[in-house]
Scaffold this active site. Structure first.
Site, PDB file in Angstrom:
ATOM      1  N   ASP A 153      18.091  14.946  61.454  1.00  0.00           N
ATOM      2  CA  ASP A 153      19.624  15.749  60.346  1.00  0.00           C
ATOM      3  C   ASP A 153      19.557  17.005  60.058  1.00  0.00           C
ATOM      4  OD1 ASP A 153      20.939  14.544  58.471  1.00  0.00           O
ATOM      5  OD2 ASP A 153      19.697  15.037  56.546  1.00  0.00           O
ATOM      6  N   HIS A 154      20.710  17.819  59.501  1.00  0.00           N
ATOM      7  CA  HIS A 154      21.243  18.229  59.081  1.00  0.00           C
ATOM      8  C   HIS A 154      20.881  18.531  57.828  1.00  0.00           C
ATOM      9  CE1 HIS A 154      24.523  18.010  62.806  1.00  0.00           C
ATOM     10  NE2 HIS A 154      23.369  18.944  62.857  1.00  0.00           N
ATOM     11  N   PHE A 171      23.819  14.148  54.732  1.00  0.00           N
ATOM     12  CA  PHE A 171      23.997  12.836  55.628  1.00  0.00           C
ATOM     13  C   PHE A 171      24.194  12.480  56.541  1.00  0.00           C
ATOM     14  CE2 PHE A 171      25.231  13.082  50.222  1.00  0.00           C
ATOM     15  CZ  PHE A 171      23.602  13.062  50.266  1.00  0.00           C
ATOM     16  N   HIS A 172      23.319  13.061  57.862  1.00  0.00           N
ATOM     17  CA  HIS A 172      23.805  12.580  59.139  1.00  0.00           C
ATOM     18  C   HIS A 172      22.477  12.518  59.909  1.00  0.00           C
ATOM     19  CE1 HIS A 172      26.625  16.280  58.928  1.00  0.00           C
ATOM     20  NE2 HIS A 172      26.865  14.942  58.885  1.00  0.00           N
ATOM     21  N   PRO A 173      22.109  11.349  59.738  1.00  0.00           N
ATOM     22  CA  PRO A 173      20.571  10.998  60.654  1.00  0.00           C
ATOM     23  C   PRO A 173      20.822  10.339  61.657  1.00  0.00           C
ATOM     24  CG  PRO A 173      21.140   9.868  58.706  1.00  0.00           C
ATOM     25  CD  PRO A 173      21.804  10.588  58.351  1.00  0.00           C
TER      26      PRO A 173
END
Length: 542
Positions: A297-298, A472-474
């Site tokens: 994630d970021h 919110f980049h899983p």
């Protein structure tokens, strides 16, 4: 259990990937498709109004409202892990930013999967297939597709000053972040249409709802897969209105439930790391150690600077006249702050001269607040969030029992490596360097968060743990890889290794996270995945 029906394909999840798959697989009227979505319809007004993400994220009506496990790298904090729970999935609640990533991302995917069709040159065709680009078509952009891309419909002088300061710090301007090298500073383009959110549901699903061979079911909580024998899937069990049903798939069951949902369904079905399954009381069916692992994630580090003598949204937000003008501007023209994405300005740069391509991304906003969901500050300020595009930290998503209503344990393991902590400290220093340029001096910027008291590497890494939160980049929890890779879950055709009749087509298959926002890469994955599915079907029918 009751039989819900028999279909050629069952798609689990109506998010970015699921909507694309439903569109492409039902073009043949002889192909019957069932699309299952655990959330509800996407007819709430705040889904359509861009600024409505403020009301959608953290709201159980549209968000799964997951929480991470306490993160050591975040100084023991547990944070909200929003995932869309409605038609359109996270594209109905996300930042709407149109980003493909970098050429190097996909060239690395091709290498890791052993399949050159995943390289940048090849996947560009799939990005273009669904694109409807506001500038018009050229060698790398297309028009007429379902995925609308436009400019944002507002302007802030404070963002112009950031562009000017970035230039003074040696960061050139960019007009297009989506040509393979996203270096530079510029305005984000967004998935909107005339000032309204353009979700995957609006783009891909709404135009085909009339197709008689498509059945869309909302409120359907998928539980586990049904097996014909130990290595062949023939459908899925789900719960609808308190009753348990099963649907049968003649050809394939396709998991498109995202980086959290897809590995959880596999694990509840007995597919995954044996020790995780046994701990959750689930009988193993197929040992695949990579299921739920490799979570990437970021992590964004929010920096806030107070300013003087220049307008930010903070002042307008706290003024009755300002709020009325915002509402009127949107009502009449679909412009202004209510049309804005969470971030309007972006920048991509290198954390160090030795890095081959940009590994840091900025999201710059003409506003500030203590944390998501709280009111804006009463003082004028802007936020410059920065994230490590290629973190080395790896986490996991593991179910803790066999109840589909239970949230899995989610642990991104942020800042768990020396490399990530060092880069976080460097990112905070770079931000200070940009804000110290002459372009900002007339506005007397003062660092409000994390605070100028943090100076050396250890202090800055600790500060990163205090201010860091997910963007919110899983991705990555069902990673694509070569069949001899013990951590791979799917092969390069997105088929689950060791299991017939089952694919995963969503962000979970990314072996490495893309160097940018992840919704449009997920659209591309579904475009490519649907093409491979249809090619396999054609071979079967010969």
């Amino acid at each position: 259990m009751q039989l819900y029906g028999t279909y050629n394909y069952i798609i689990v999840g109506a998010g970015a990937a699921g909507c694309v798959l439903a569109n492409r697989l039902t073009k043949d009227p002889e192909t019957r498709v069932l699309l299952l979505e655990a959330g509800g319809k996407d007819d709430w007004m705040w889904i359509k109004i861009p600024v409505g993400y403020l009301y959608c994220i953290g709201n159980p009506r549209t968000d799964w409202c997951y929480q991470t496990e306490p993160q050591e790298g975040l100084n023991g904090r547990s944070i909200l892990y929003a995932r869309g729970k409605t038609l359109g999935g996270s594209t109905s609640i996300n930042a709407m930013l149109y980003m493909r990533g970098q050429q190097r991302d996909y060239d690395e995917w091709a290498q890791l999967s052993g399949d050159e069709s995943w390289n940048w040159k090849s996947v560009t065709r799939h990005f273009m297939k669904s694109e409807d680009y506001w500038r018009g078509a050229d060698e790398i952009h297309a028009t007429g597709g379902e995925w609308r891309v436009e400019q944002q419909r507002l302007h802030w002088d404070i963002l112009d000053r950031f562009v000017e300061a970035a230039g003074q710090a040696g960061i050139a301007e960019s007009e297009d972040f989506n040509r393979g090298d996203n270096s530079g500073v510029g305005r984000f383009e967004v998935n909107q249409k005339r000032g309204t959110r353009w979700s995957a549901s609006r783009g891909f699903l709404d135009p085909i709802r009339h197709r008689p061979n498509l059945t869309v079911v909302t409120g359907a909580l998928s539980d586990k897969l049904i097996y014909n024998d130990t290595n062949s899937v023939e459908g899925i069990e789900f719960i609808l209105d308190g009753e348990r049903f099963y649907a049968a798939a003649l050809t394939e069951t396709i998991l498109a439930a995202g980086a959290i949902g897809s590995p959880a369904i596999l694990q509840r079905s007995g597919i995954g790391p044996v020790e995780v399954l046994q701990k959750a009381g689930i009988e193993p069916v197929l040992e695949l150690p990579g299921v739920g692992q490799n979570l990437q994630d970021h992590l964004q580090l929010r920096t806030i600077f107070k300013v003087e003598g220049i307008k930010t949204l903070n002042q307008q937000y706290h003024s009755l006249k300002g709020k009325l003008s915002m509402a009127l501007e949107y009502l009449l023209f679909r412009k202004g702050p209510l049309s804005m994405a969470p971030s309007q300005l972006g920048a991509f740069l290198k954390s160090d001269a030795s890095v081959e391509t940009p590994d840091l991304e900025y999201h710059v906003q003409p506003l500030s607040l203590d944390k998501f969901g709280e009111p804006l500050h009463k003082f004028p300020a802007f936020t410059a969030s920065i994230c490590d595009l290629r973190p080395t930290s790896r986490g996991y998503v593991n179910v803790t029992d066999n109840d589909p209503a239970s949230a899995p344990a989610i642990s991104p393991e942020y800042l768990s490596t020396d490399e990530d902590r060092t880069k976080a400290a460097q990112a905070l220093r770079i931000t200070r360097e940009i804000v110290s340029q002459d372009a900002f001096k007339p506005f007397k910027p003062v660092e409000h968060l994390p605070g100028i008291q943090y100076q050396n590497n250890d202090e800055l890494a600790h500060a990163a743990g205090d201010v860091g939160t997910t963007i919110f980049h899983p991705v990555g929890t069902c990673k694509m890889g070569k069949t001899d890779d013990p951590a791979a879950v799917v092969d390069s055709h997105l088929r689950v290794i060791g299991m017939k009749g089952l694919r995963v087509v969503d962000a979970s298959i990314m072996p490495i996270i893309t160097s940018g926002n992840t919704s449009s890469p997920t659209i591309m994955i579904a475009e490519k995945g649907s093409e491979m599915i249809l090619q396999d079907r054609e071979r079967l029918l010969r």
